[in-house]
Scaffold this motif. Structure first.
Motif: not given
Length: 202
Positions: A57-60, A64-69, A96-102, A121-124
């Motif tokens: 839950a914390l990671v998701v 989400v917060n990283a793209i909240s803008d 912003r997140l490709a390295d994390v997603m990988a 929490g993210y995809i939907d």
């Protein structure tokens, strides 16, 4: 159920979630611990667990917060405009997140709790506005009533994620115009009696 606020408000929440991403980048999901996150953030472990009851839950929440803008949705008045805006946002997300997603791709296959949290929490949350754009377009007569909107919305993420995560080659914004005009819109307009044109082969 309401979430317990972090002391210090939104700024402290953003700081803790940014630190979560930092730790995730450094250690990977498996070795990320709540203890290290709260230690770096000088936060209360109890308060963090009240708001985010698990590591997934914390990671998701951090993703989400990283793209909240970025805009939650787009309604430009046309399917073409909505799709281009959506695809551009998707590129911003990957920048912003490709390295994390990988780092999470393999973990998602092994960890059902993380996979469920990512879907919910993210995809939907990213899927719903695009589905809505297709529904509006169908109501305006811009696309076939038989079009498979759930398949159509996956085309851009599939192309962009494959290129970025597996080949390391980003998708340029200019390429999204080809993706819209040559792939998504023809499929959206296709019907059983009027299929999309076959590609020309040499």
């Amino acid at each position: 159920m309401s979430m317990a606020p972090l002391r210090g408000g939104q700024a402290r929440r953003d700081q803790l979630l940014n630190i979560t991403l930092d730790v995730l980048r450094e250690n990977g999901y498996e070795r990320l611990t709540i203890d290290e996150v709260v230690g770096r953030a000088r936060a209360s472990k109890t308060t963090v667990y009240r708001r985010w009851p698990s590591k997934s839950a914390l990671v998701v929440a951090a993703l989400v917060n990283a793209i909240s803008d970025l805009p939650a949705s787009h309604d430009t008045g046309s399917l073409r405009g909505d799709l281009l805006a959506y695809f551009h946002d998707l590129i911003d997300e990957m920048e912003r997140l490709a390295d994390v997603m990988a780092g999470l791709v393999g973990e998602l296959r092994r960890n059902s709790e993380l996979a469920a949290a990512m879907r919910k929490g993210y995809i939907d949350a990213r899927r719903r506005p695009v589905i809505d754009a297709f529904v509006r377009a169908r109501d305006r007569g811009e696309m076939a009533s038989t079009a498979d909107v759930d398949l159509l919305w996956q085309i851009a993420p599939a192309v962009i994620f494959f290129r970025w995560l597996l080949t390391g080659v980003p998708v340029a914004r200019e390429e999204t115009h080809r993706l819209v005009h040559d792939v998504v819109l023809p499929l959206a307009l296709a019907t059983p009696n009027n299929p999309p044109p076959h590609p020309v082969t040499s």
